[in-house]
Design a protein around this motif. Sequence first.
Motif, PDB file in Angstrom:
ATOM      1  N   ALA A  27      10.255  21.218 -10.997  1.00  0.00           N
ATOM      2  CA  ALA A  27      10.387  22.647 -10.728  1.00  0.00           C
ATOM      3  C   ALA A  27      11.071  22.832  -9.378  1.00  0.00           C
ATOM      4  CB  ALA A  27       9.022  23.342 -10.726  1.00  0.00           C
ATOM      5  N   GLU A  28      12.110  23.656  -9.358  1.00  0.00           N
ATOM      6  CA  GLU A  28      12.770  23.962  -8.093  1.00  0.00           C
ATOM      7  C   GLU A  28      11.892  24.881  -7.246  1.00  0.00           C
ATOM      8  OE1 GLU A  28      16.588  25.576  -9.039  1.00  0.00           O
ATOM      9  OE2 GLU A  28      17.143  23.862 -10.302  1.00  0.00           O
ATOM     10  N   LYS A  29      11.221  25.815  -7.911  1.00  0.00           N
ATOM     11  CA  LYS A  29      10.352  26.755  -7.212  1.00  0.00           C
ATOM     12  C   LYS A  29       9.332  27.294  -8.195  1.00  0.00           C
ATOM     13  CE  LYS A  29      10.392  31.089  -4.553  1.00  0.00           C
ATOM     14  NZ  LYS A  29      11.237  32.203  -4.052  1.00  0.00           N
ATOM     15  N   ILE A  30       8.068  27.391  -7.771  1.00  0.00           N
ATOM     16  CA  ILE A  30       7.030  27.969  -8.618  1.00  0.00           C
ATOM     17  C   ILE A  30       5.990  28.639  -7.738  1.00  0.00           C
ATOM     18  CG2 ILE A  30       5.705  25.808  -8.716  1.00  0.00           C
ATOM     19  CD1 ILE A  30       4.918  26.612 -11.582  1.00  0.00           C
ATOM     20  N   ASP A  31       5.539  29.798  -8.187  1.00  0.00           N
ATOM     21  CA  ASP A  31       4.535  30.541  -7.435  1.00  0.00           C
ATOM     22  C   ASP A  31       3.583  31.199  -8.429  1.00  0.00           C
ATOM     23  OD1 ASP A  31       3.542  31.751  -4.838  1.00  0.00           O
ATOM     24  OD2 ASP A  31       3.989  33.582  -5.967  1.00  0.00           O
ATOM     25  N   VAL A  32       2.286  30.982  -8.237  1.00  0.00           N
ATOM     26  CA  VAL A  32       1.254  31.572  -9.087  1.00  0.00           C
ATOM     27  C   VAL A  32       0.368  32.467  -8.235  1.00  0.00           C
ATOM     28  CG1 VAL A  32      -0.688  31.130 -10.640  1.00  0.00           C
ATOM     29  CG2 VAL A  32       1.268  29.556 -10.607  1.00  0.00           C
ATOM     30  N   ASP A  33       0.106  33.667  -8.716  1.00  0.00           N
ATOM     31  CA  ASP A  33      -0.731  34.623  -7.988  1.00  0.00           C
ATOM     32  C   ASP A  33      -1.837  35.106  -8.918  1.00  0.00           C
ATOM     33  OD1 ASP A  33      -1.804  36.496  -6.271  1.00  0.00           O
ATOM     34  OD2 ASP A  33      -0.302  38.028  -6.747  1.00  0.00           O
ATOM     35  N   VAL A  34      -3.083  34.691  -8.643  1.00  0.00           N
ATOM     36  CA  VAL A  34      -4.245  35.169  -9.392  1.00  0.00           C
ATOM     37  C   VAL A  34      -4.776  36.412  -8.686  1.00  0.00           C
ATOM     38  CG1 VAL A  34      -6.542  34.609 -10.257  1.00  0.00           C
ATOM     39  CG2 VAL A  34      -4.811  32.817 -10.106  1.00  0.00           C
ATOM     40  N   GLN A  35      -4.759  37.532  -9.396  1.00  0.00           N
ATOM     41  CA  GLN A  35      -5.135  38.810  -8.801  1.00  0.00           C
ATOM     42  C   GLN A  35      -6.616  39.087  -9.070  1.00  0.00           C
ATOM     43  OE1 GLN A  35      -2.186  40.464 -11.224  1.00  0.00           O
ATOM     44  NE2 GLN A  35      -0.669  39.269 -10.114  1.00  0.00           N
ATOM     45  N   THR A  36      -7.443  38.865  -8.050  1.00  0.00           N
ATOM     46  CA  THR A  36      -8.881  39.034  -8.202  1.00  0.00           C
ATOM     47  C   THR A  36      -9.517  39.198  -6.827  1.00  0.00           C
ATOM     48  OG1 THR A  36     -10.850  38.100  -9.262  1.00  0.00           O
ATOM     49  CG2 THR A  36      -9.412  36.558  -8.112  1.00  0.00           C
ATOM     50  N   ASP A  37     -10.850  39.248  -6.796  1.00  0.00           N
ATOM     51  CA  ASP A  37     -11.575  39.222  -5.528  1.00  0.00           C
ATOM     52  C   ASP A  37     -12.891  38.486  -5.765  1.00  0.00           C
ATOM     53  OD1 ASP A  37     -13.509  41.074  -6.556  1.00  0.00           O
ATOM     54  OD2 ASP A  37     -12.184  42.726  -6.001  1.00  0.00           O
ATOM     55  N   LEU A  38     -13.657  38.304  -4.693  1.00  0.00           N
ATOM     56  CA  LEU A  38     -14.855  37.472  -4.771  1.00  0.00           C
ATOM     57  C   LEU A  38     -15.867  38.028  -5.770  1.00  0.00           C
ATOM     58  CD1 LEU A  38     -16.290  34.999  -3.695  1.00  0.00           C
ATOM     59  CD2 LEU A  38     -17.231  36.409  -1.845  1.00  0.00           C
ATOM     60  N   LEU A  39     -16.076  39.344  -5.771  1.00  0.00           N
ATOM     61  CA  LEU A  39     -17.035  39.943  -6.692  1.00  0.00           C
ATOM     62  C   LEU A  39     -16.613  39.725  -8.137  1.00  0.00           C
ATOM     63  CD1 LEU A  39     -19.531  41.637  -7.284  1.00  0.00           C
ATOM     64  CD2 LEU A  39     -18.116  43.710  -6.976  1.00  0.00           C
ATOM     65  N   LYS A  40     -15.330  39.921  -8.423  1.00  0.00           N
ATOM     66  CA  LYS A  40     -14.846  39.748  -9.787  1.00  0.00           C
ATOM     67  C   LYS A  40     -14.931  38.288 -10.225  1.00  0.00           C
ATOM     68  CE  LYS A  40     -11.834  43.793  -9.752  1.00  0.00           C
ATOM     69  NZ  LYS A  40     -10.448  44.291  -9.689  1.00  0.00           N
ATOM     70  N   ILE A  41     -14.754  37.357  -9.289  1.00  0.00           N
ATOM     71  CA  ILE A  41     -14.882  35.947  -9.626  1.00  0.00           C
ATOM     72  C   ILE A  41     -16.297  35.659 -10.124  1.00  0.00           C
ATOM     73  CG2 ILE A  41     -14.949  33.608  -8.665  1.00  0.00           C
ATOM     74  CD1 ILE A  41     -12.645  34.387  -6.857  1.00  0.00           C
ATOM     75  N   PHE A  42     -17.309  36.188  -9.408  1.00  0.00           N
ATOM     76  CA  PHE A  42     -18.694  35.978  -9.829  1.00  0.00           C
ATOM     77  C   PHE A  42     -18.982  36.654 -11.169  1.00  0.00           C
ATOM     78  CE2 PHE A  42     -19.464  34.835  -5.345  1.00  0.00           C
ATOM     79  CZ  PHE A  42     -20.229  33.699  -5.541  1.00  0.00           C
TER      80      PHE A  42
END
Length: 249
Positions: A27-42
């Motif tokens: 991969a020349e370039k890759i970016d992953v962004d998980v859109q969440t917060d600590l409360l939603k993770i739990f």
Amino acid sequence: MSQEQRLEEQMLSQEAERRLSEQLDGAEKIDVDVQTDLLKIFQGQADGVSVTGQGLVMRGIRVQDIKLQTDSVAVNPLSAIFGQVELNHPINSTARIVLTETDINHALTSDFVRSKMQNFELNVEGEIVCLQPQEIQIHLLANGKIGFTGKVLLKEKGNARPVSFTAQVCPRTKHKPIMLENFNCTQGEGISLEVVVALMQKVKQLVNLPYFEFDDVVLRVKNMEVQKGTVTLLVDAHVRQIPASASNS
């Protein structure tokens, strides 16, 4: 967003990026962004995941450019807390994918794609004729259309003969399916009109497949924009699971 929440989001994003990178040959370039917060993770939730990349290569298939955004994600909260994204339910996403003519034709020679190009059977007035793909080249034309040149091996009544062909299609749009504009056999002495008609029907069937399945991902092409040498695809994707990292396999 608090600094703690930013750190949790960054942790998940980096882990998802690492796991995805391990599945790629390059991969020349890759970016992953998980859109969440600590409360939603739990709670086992994330608002979505976005992926952008350039020059991604997997199984001999290269993607020039990709931008993908998922809808809301239900994740395993325990695994998420320890930095891994494990889906509780499949997710839907949309993607914009740019492919070059060179990369497409290189992919057509890869072992992975060749393994998918199985023999096809044609029903010609009750007789079964076997069709074995040999070579296929795709041409992304300046007029916005897609050209094909190819060679197949036609097995009929115990005899095998090569058949070369050319074809041109109008690409799929949001309002109309792929249209087979013309199809011509350029080599193949003694091939009956009935076989040619059956071959045309098979080509039409293949180019109008409603979706493509790739491991844990099902892709449906919604729109194709063809320019000379490149094609831009707008794709709906149904993702059953994010691939496990090599260390967990």
